[in-house]
Design a protein around this motif. Structure first.
Motif, PDB file in Angstrom:
ATOM      1  N   PHE A 113       0.850  -1.176   0.000  1.00 14.14           N
ATOM      2  CA  PHE A 113       0.000   0.000   0.000  1.00 14.14           C
ATOM      3  C   PHE A 113       0.886   1.225   0.000  1.00 14.14           C
ATOM      4  N   CYS A 114       0.393   2.295  -0.562  1.00 17.85           N
ATOM      5  CA  CYS A 114       1.152   3.532  -0.538  1.00 17.85           C
ATOM      6  C   CYS A 114       0.207   4.695  -0.377  1.00 17.85           C
ATOM      7  N   PHE A 115       0.421   5.483   0.632  1.00 12.62           N
ATOM      8  CA  PHE A 115      -0.318   6.732   0.720  1.00 12.62           C
ATOM      9  C   PHE A 115       0.462   7.707   1.590  1.00 12.62           C
ATOM     10  N   PRO A 116       0.469   8.985   1.216  1.00  7.91           N
ATOM     11  CA  PRO A 116       1.177   9.968   2.029  1.00  7.91           C
ATOM     12  C   PRO A 116       0.278  10.462   3.152  1.00  7.91           C
ATOM     13  N   LEU A 164      -0.485   9.248  15.474  1.00  9.32           N
ATOM     14  CA  LEU A 164       0.111   8.192  14.659  1.00  9.32           C
ATOM     15  C   LEU A 164       1.626   8.378  14.558  1.00  9.32           C
ATOM     16  N   MET A 215       3.847   6.553   3.162  1.00  9.89           N
ATOM     17  CA  MET A 215       3.895   5.383   4.023  1.00  9.89           C
ATOM     18  C   MET A 215       3.776   4.122   3.172  1.00  9.89           C
ATOM     19  N   TRP A 216       4.645   3.170   3.404  1.00 11.66           N
ATOM     20  CA  TRP A 216       4.627   1.910   2.664  1.00 11.66           C
ATOM     21  C   TRP A 216       4.515   0.754   3.656  1.00 11.66           C
ATOM     22  N   CYS A 260      -3.100  12.427  13.064  1.00 13.59           N
ATOM     23  CA  CYS A 260      -1.785  12.290  12.417  1.00 13.59           C
ATOM     24  C   CYS A 260      -0.657  12.412  13.429  1.00 13.59           C
ATOM     25  N   SER A 305      -0.815  13.622   5.191  1.00 16.55           N
ATOM     26  CA  SER A 305      -0.699  15.080   5.109  1.00 16.55           C
ATOM     27  C   SER A 305      -0.937  15.684   6.486  1.00 16.55           C
ATOM     28  N   HIS A 364      -2.363   7.955  -3.464  1.00 18.17           N
ATOM     29  CA  HIS A 364      -3.707   8.216  -2.951  1.00 18.17           C
ATOM     30  C   HIS A 364      -3.629   8.850  -1.565  1.00 18.17           C
ATOM     31  N   PRO A 365      -3.973  10.120  -1.460  1.00 17.80           N
ATOM     32  CA  PRO A 365      -3.918  10.752  -0.140  1.00 17.80           C
ATOM     33  C   PRO A 365      -5.130  10.390   0.719  1.00 17.80           C
ATOM     34  N   LEU A 366      -4.890  10.198   2.000  1.00 20.86           N
ATOM     35  CA  LEU A 366      -5.973  10.021   2.964  1.00 20.86           C
ATOM     36  C   LEU A 366      -5.878  11.187   3.936  1.00 20.86           C
ATOM     37  N   THR A 367      -6.969  11.882   4.141  1.00 20.73           N
ATOM     38  CA  THR A 367      -6.941  13.042   5.024  1.00 20.73           C
ATOM     39  C   THR A 367      -7.499  12.665   6.394  1.00 20.73           C
ATOM     40  N   PHE A 368      -6.710  12.934   7.422  1.00 20.12           N
ATOM     41  CA  PHE A 368      -7.143  12.688   8.796  1.00 20.12           C
ATOM     42  C   PHE A 368      -7.031  13.986   9.584  1.00 20.12           C
TER      43      PHE A 368
END
Lengths: 98, 113
Positions: A93-96, B81, B1-2, B78, A98, B69-73
């Motif tokens: 999986f890959c996602f940044p 985490l 993040m991987w 954040c 923000s 793919h951005p995920l907004t929290f």
């Protein structure tokens, strides 16, 4: 005083990285015994036995690449037989954040 | 993040090292209390902390990459985490804490006893 032990096994690679973390001077020398099903770390003050899960076995006489990294510990590479059917398929999986 | 290496099995035994103090934060989850040992299925997590303009160039590049793919929290989530990530990172043997430019943690997924 006990030593910290870190063993990272890759089921698919059938390999393991064993790290005896920073043996303290007062605990040296340390005897490390590797059997197929367990690790035994014996210092003058303490003896620690770590059993492996039933589906994981260390291949006898496979220890190699022994080296010491200052501030880190003693590194040993091991060959491992581990049932890879119990692990899920490779996922990525890959996602940044923000 | 991987996330990668989902076939990882971790066997750890804590001595009386400083890292125990960090693990006590998670005593109610999967980690053992000090001086015990156990085995866990784990996943390796590679991450870049991107708060306060850290890694800004990389974050900008990823924002403009349609393959990302951005995920907004919420920022609180954040930060929590990131705190967990950095504490877990600090528990690894020093030579395993970085991979290329990424920070590394082992995320425990299930107890193997």
């Amino acid at each position: 005083m006990e030593e910290s032990v870190f063993l990272e096994i890759r089921r698919k690679m059938q390999s393991g990285l064993l790290i005896i973390r920073e043996p303290k001077a007062e605990n040296l020398p340390v005897d490390i015994s590797v059997t197929p099903a367990s690790l035994e770390i014996k210092s003058c003050q303490d003896c620690k036995m770590i059993s492996l899960p039933a589906d994981v076995r260390i291949v006898p006489s496979s220890s190699r690449g022994l080296h010491y990294i200052a501030g880190d510990g003693l590194y040993v590479r091991l060959q491992v037989q581990a049932d890879s059917n119990t692990s899920k398929g490779e996922q990525l999986f890959c996602f940044p954040l923000s | 993040m991987w996330l990668l290496n989902s076939d990882t099995l971790l066997v750890e035994s804590m001595g009386n090292s400083a890292s125990n103090n960090v693990f006590t934060l998670f005593e109610d989850s999967l980690k053992p209390s000090s001086s015990s040992s156990g085995a866990w299925n784990a996943v390796k997590v590679l991450y870049h902390p991107c708060i306060k303009k850290r890694n800004k160039d990389l974050a900008d590049a990823w924002e403009n990459d349609i393959g990302v793919h951005p995920l907004t929290f919420p920022s609180k989530t954040c930060l929590e985490l990131l705190l967990i990530l950095s504490l877990s990172n600090a528990c690894l043997p020093p030579s395993l804490r970085c991979m290329n430019s990424f920070q590394v943690i082992n995320c425990l997924s299930s107890n193997k006893g």
